[in-house]
Design a protein around this motif. Structure first.
Motif, PDB file in Angstrom:
ATOM      1  N   GLY A   1      -0.639   5.471 -11.076  1.00 11.62           N
ATOM      2  CA  GLY A   1      -1.170   6.850 -10.659  1.00 11.62           C
ATOM      3  C   GLY A   1      -0.129   7.584  -9.925  1.00 11.62           C
ATOM      4  O   GLY A   1      -0.074   8.810 -10.045  1.00 11.62           O
ATOM      5  N   LEU A   2       0.558   6.764  -8.887  1.00 17.63           N
ATOM      6  CA  LEU A   2       1.554   7.453  -8.039  1.00 17.63           C
ATOM      7  C   LEU A   2       2.470   7.897  -8.625  1.00 17.63           C
ATOM      8  O   LEU A   2       2.995   9.053  -8.290  1.00 17.63           O
ATOM      9  N   SER A   3       3.207   7.037  -9.797  1.00 21.84           N
ATOM     10  CA  SER A   3       4.079   7.610 -10.454  1.00 21.84           C
ATOM     11  C   SER A   3       3.933   8.966 -11.290  1.00 21.84           C
ATOM     12  O   SER A   3       4.870   9.659 -11.314  1.00 21.84           O
ATOM     13  N   ARG A   4       2.806   9.082 -11.806  1.00 19.24           N
ATOM     14  CA  ARG A   4       2.321  10.401 -12.331  1.00 19.24           C
ATOM     15  C   ARG A   4       2.067  11.432 -11.529  1.00 19.24           C
ATOM     16  O   ARG A   4       1.796  12.724 -12.137  1.00 19.24           O
TER      17      ARG A   4
ATOM     18  N   SER B   1       7.462   9.780   1.065  1.00 18.30           N
ATOM     19  CA  SER B   1       7.007   8.311   1.319  1.00 18.30           C
ATOM     20  C   SER B   1       5.760   7.955   0.598  1.00 18.30           C
ATOM     21  O   SER B   1       5.009   8.871   0.119  1.00 18.30           O
ATOM     22  N   ALA B   2       5.623   6.714   0.378  1.00 18.91           N
ATOM     23  CA  ALA B   2       4.559   6.401  -0.607  1.00 18.91           C
ATOM     24  C   ALA B   2       3.594   4.945  -0.015  1.00 18.91           C
ATOM     25  O   ALA B   2       4.486   4.401   0.726  1.00 18.91           O
ATOM     26  N   GLY B   3       2.508   4.926  -0.321  1.00 14.17           N
ATOM     27  CA  GLY B   3       1.939   3.615  -0.077  1.00 14.17           C
ATOM     28  C   GLY B   3       0.487   3.307  -0.626  1.00 14.17           C
ATOM     29  O   GLY B   3      -0.029   4.349  -1.238  1.00 14.17           O
ATOM     30  N   LEU B   4       0.014   2.149  -0.493  1.00 12.43           N
ATOM     31  CA  LEU B   4      -1.339   1.878  -1.055  1.00 12.43           C
ATOM     32  C   LEU B   4      -2.070   0.929  -0.327  1.00 12.43           C
ATOM     33  O   LEU B   4      -1.449   0.034   0.723  1.00 12.43           O
ATOM     34  N   ALA B   5      -3.309   0.793  -0.419  1.00  2.84           N
ATOM     35  CA  ALA B   5      -4.229  -0.283   0.235  1.00  2.84           C
ATOM     36  C   ALA B   5      -5.174  -0.745  -0.843  1.00  2.84           C
ATOM     37  O   ALA B   5      -5.649   0.179  -1.573  1.00  2.84           O
ATOM     38  N   VAL B   6      -5.240  -2.161  -0.662  1.00  3.13           N
ATOM     39  CA  VAL B   6      -6.346  -2.656  -1.424  1.00  3.13           C
ATOM     40  C   VAL B   6      -7.408  -3.405  -0.566  1.00  3.13           C
ATOM     41  O   VAL B   6      -7.208  -4.017   0.334  1.00  3.13           O
ATOM     42  N   ALA B   7      -8.603  -3.107  -0.976  1.00  4.39           N
ATOM     43  CA  ALA B   7      -9.555  -3.839  -0.198  1.00  4.39           C
ATOM     44  C   ALA B   7     -10.448  -4.949  -0.714  1.00  4.39           C
ATOM     45  O   ALA B   7     -10.676  -5.189  -1.903  1.00  4.39           O
ATOM     46  N   ASN B   8     -10.478  -6.102  -0.005  1.00  4.19           N
ATOM     47  CA  ASN B   8     -11.295  -7.305  -0.330  1.00  4.19           C
ATOM     48  C   ASN B   8     -12.156  -7.670   0.861  1.00  4.19           C
ATOM     49  O   ASN B   8     -12.581  -6.759   1.470  1.00  4.19           O
ATOM     50  N   SER B   9     -11.884  -8.879   1.324  1.00  4.05           N
ATOM     51  CA  SER B   9     -12.432  -9.488   2.729  1.00  4.05           C
ATOM     52  C   SER B   9     -11.723  -8.917   3.690  1.00  4.05           C
ATOM     53  O   SER B   9     -12.214  -8.855   5.010  1.00  4.05           O
ATOM     54  N   SER B  10     -10.384  -8.265   3.566  1.00  7.87           N
ATOM     55  CA  SER B  10      -9.712  -7.665   4.394  1.00  7.87           C
ATOM     56  C   SER B  10      -9.062  -6.299   3.574  1.00  7.87           C
ATOM     57  O   SER B  10      -9.317  -6.243   2.412  1.00  7.87           O
ATOM     58  N   ILE B  11      -8.322  -5.725   4.473  1.00  7.85           N
ATOM     59  CA  ILE B  11      -7.498  -4.751   3.851  1.00  7.85           C
ATOM     60  C   ILE B  11      -6.128  -4.993   3.820  1.00  7.85           C
ATOM     61  O   ILE B  11      -5.441  -5.404   4.772  1.00  7.85           O
TER      62      ILE B  11
ATOM     63  N   ILE C   1      -6.553   2.323  -2.750  1.00  7.67           N
ATOM     64  CA  ILE C   1      -6.075   3.798  -2.908  1.00  7.67           C
ATOM     65  C   ILE C   1      -4.843   3.820  -2.794  1.00  7.67           C
ATOM     66  O   ILE C   1      -3.997   2.702  -2.165  1.00  7.67           O
ATOM     67  N   GLY C   2      -4.254   4.878  -2.940  1.00  3.71           N
ATOM     68  CA  GLY C   2      -2.836   5.027  -2.802  1.00  3.71           C
ATOM     69  C   GLY C   2      -2.369   6.813  -2.541  1.00  3.71           C
ATOM     70  O   GLY C   2      -3.215   7.438  -2.615  1.00  3.71           O
ATOM     71  N   HIS C   3      -1.240   6.586  -2.193  1.00  6.25           N
ATOM     72  CA  HIS C   3      -0.760   7.933  -1.713  1.00  6.25           C
ATOM     73  C   HIS C   3       0.756   8.248  -1.573  1.00  6.25           C
ATOM     74  O   HIS C   3       1.578   7.407  -1.480  1.00  6.25           O
ATOM     75  N   THR C   4       1.143   9.449  -2.287  1.00  9.69           N
ATOM     76  CA  THR C   4       2.482  10.071  -1.934  1.00  9.69           C
ATOM     77  C   THR C   4       2.504  11.130  -1.042  1.00  9.69           C
ATOM     78  O   THR C   4       1.622  12.142  -1.022  1.00  9.69           O
TER      79      THR C   4
END
Length: 598
Positions: free
Chosen positions: A23-26, A34-44, A71-74
């Motif tokens: 999705g970020l590439s598109r 800059s770019a980044g992402l975060a994935v949620a489970n028992s922690s982030i 979630i991700g972001h550019t």
């Protein structure tokens, strides 16, 4: 500017990360540093890097990030330079909340001062980082996650699109205010993005969030609520875009692909609107729009050049019309009343300055109409009327097919609102796609670019309908080649620009045999006598050729449309100059596709 992606669903681990990165590439076309992402489970789990998306991809750990929501972001830098620390997502003190954000939080400084006084520690210079700390504070005070998110959003002032994830929650929380967010409804989950191409590979079923709405996205479904917390029943719409439309289809750059898509884009723009037998244009969705007493066209950048072209069409149809830069429209306080139609010309439908101008005009009693490419965009939803240009996704930052489609749409709009009748005009409209194709098939633009790639500067001139196209030709050259270029009405040459003319400043002159041709030839002789190379872009090569060093030919058409065909030649010249110089054509430095801040 900036791009948000989000996902919650049945995909796990590597799949979630792949969805976010894809999705970020598109969304790279929107501009970012800059770019980044975060994935949620028992922690982030958070990974973010300054620079190109490839740097983020390399930084993602080999054992993947676990979780069902992410979630991700550019980022396009506003508060603080592009660094790893300033890249999104941002987290709270404990690292249990991660947030991405587009827009500007105008009251971030007092919020930051308030939080720091309570002991919160900040790691970045961004306005965004106040958001996870506000959520953290609300959670510490006993709120559940959704309530904490709502309370936080209520504290923010400005424009924003915000998405957040929290540890132990397989949910993405989102809200918007004057910044776009769209949801995708897929077979194995739900998507969130700033723009549809981010998830078009997975689904074409979308929901457009409105200002003030909140969304909770999880594998079991999406819940959308208003500011009071009441559930909102929102329609699911189908986007009429093929996933292939968002790819390069074998071209080296999106820009070149989109230049070559113009015949098809114009056919879609025209579909069902010109009436050949009657010599009229009928736009069904605008049947209830009365003939305005006056028209104000507001726009920015390339769209402003289309607005200049459109204003002249309205005036020739007997409707007083003015084109204004959207960023100056409210400042200049153009008088409006209920007889004024304010037309916002905006490819994305989200351009901040254009939206502000439309809201200002609507608030003062004018009727508003959006000429846009994006179904469900802010302009489309907020204006009284909308005319879609139907160009399909445009990925390259430099607008090409949308500019041509805007010109054609405005030609039809002026004809429809003035109830004009001309078989010649309508037949020429219907023939435009074939004429455009012949320009693409026979263009010598690459040869011209090869000869003048090392020029000191480039000048583009025209008169009448060709003057806005000259401006646009210069803008394209500046945007993607990073070379100095200037475009203006040809008559202005002798009022200053002639001082810059040398044998290293080629002049591109758009000359129409039926419109100011003799005066244009006089301007050509002025610059040629001072040693400047002249490239005539014309439908009259036999009459003009011996006055120019080179000719870029355009086929015969109605004289109002000759500049549209000439524009395609100028697009190709800019492309091939930039290509020879090795520029980043689709993502030129410092520029963004959708400018959502004022």
């Amino acid at each position: 500017m900036c791009g948000i992606v989000g996902y919650a669903g049945e995909r796990t681990n590597e799949d979630v990360v792949d969805v976010l990165l894809d999705g970020l590439s598109r969304l790279e076309y929107r501009g970012y540093d800059s770019a980044g992402l975060a994935v949620a489970n028992s922690s982030i789990s958070v990974v973010k890097r300054r620079g190109e998306l490839s740097a983020l991809e390399e930084a993602v750990p080999a054992d993947d990030l676990e979780g069902f929501a992410g979630i991700g972001h550019t980022r396009w830098s506003t508060h603080g330079p592009p660094t790893d620390a300033n890249a999104h997502p941002h987290t709270d003190c404990d690292g249990t909340v991660a947030v991405v954000h587009n827009g500007i939080i105008e009251n971030y400084q007092p919020l930051r001062d308030e939080l720091e006084a309570e002991g919160h520690e900040f790691d970045s210079e961004t306005d965004t980082e106040v958001v996870p700390h506000l959520i953290e504070r609300a959670l510490d005070r006993g709120d559940d996650v959704e309530t904490a998110f709502r309370r936080t959003i209520d504290r923010l002032e400005g424009s924003y699109a915000v998405a957040a994830v929290c540890a132990d929650r397989e949910t993405v929380y989102a809200a918007r205010q004057q910044s776009p967010l769209v949801l995708g409804v897929g077979d194995d989950g739900y998507f969130l993005a700033s723009d549809v191409p981010a998830f078009l590979e997975y689904t074409d079923e979308v929901v457009y969030l409105e200002d003030g709405q909140f969304a909770s996205i999880r594998s079991s479904g999406v819940e959308i609520t208003d500011e009071s917390g009441a559930i909102v029943d929102v329609p699911v719409e189908t986007v009429d875009w093929d996933p292939e439309d968002a790819g390069k289809s074998g071209y080296d750059h999106y820009m070149l692909k989109e230049i070559h898509e113009q015949p098809r884009a114009i056919r879609k723009c025209l579909r069902g609107r010109p009436r050949a037998l009657e010599g009229t244009v009928s736009i069904d969705e605008l049947d209830d729009v009365p003939r305005p007493e006056r028209v104000h066209l507001v726009a920015c950048g390339t769209s402003y050049h289309a607005a200049l072209y459109g204003a002249r069409l309205f005036r020739e149809r007997g409707i007083p019309a003015t084109a204004a830069l959207a960023s100056e429209y409210a400042v200049d306080a153009y008088p409006v009343d209920d007889g004024t139609l304010v037309v916002g010309v905006t490819q994305s439908g989200e351009t901040a300055d254009t939206m502000r101008a439309l809201r200002d005009a609507g608030g003062r009693g004018a009727r508003t109409l959006a000429v846009t490419n994006v179904v469900g965009s802010s302009a489309a939803r907020e204006c009284d009327h909308v005319l879609y240009i139907r160009a399909g996704p445009e990925i390259s930052v430099a607008a090409t097919k949308t500019f041509t489609s805007q010109q054609v749409a405005l030609a039809m709009l002026s004809s429809a609102l003035a109830d004009a009748r001309s078989r010649e005009f309508v037949e020429a409209l219907r023939a435009l796609p074939d004429r455009l194709q012949s320009v693409l098939d026979d263009s010598r633009a690459r040869e011209i670019a090869d000869e003048y790639v090392d020029a000191d500067a480039y000048f583009f001139v025209g008169r009448g309908y060709a003057a806005p196209v000259a401006r646009e030709g210069a803008l394209k050259m500046k945007e993607i080649s990073y070379r100095y270029a200037e475009g203006f009405p040809a008559g202005e040459f002798k009022h200053g620009p002639l001082a810059l003319i040398t044998d290293r400043t080629p002049v591109f002159a758009v000359i129409n045999r039926e419109a100011n041709a003799e005066k244009m030839l006089g301007n050509v002789k002025e610059v040629a006598s001072r040693g400047a190379p002249v490239i005539a872009v014309t439908d009259a090569p036999e009459a003009v050729g011996h006055h120019a060093d080179h000719v870029l030919r355009v086929p015969d058409t109605h004289w109002r449309f000759t500049p549209i065909l000439a524009n395609v030649q100028l697009q190709l010249v800019a492309y091939w100059v930039a290509n020879r110089l090795g520029r980043s054509i689709d993502k030129p430095r410092n520029l963004a596709k959708s400018v959502t801040v004022e």
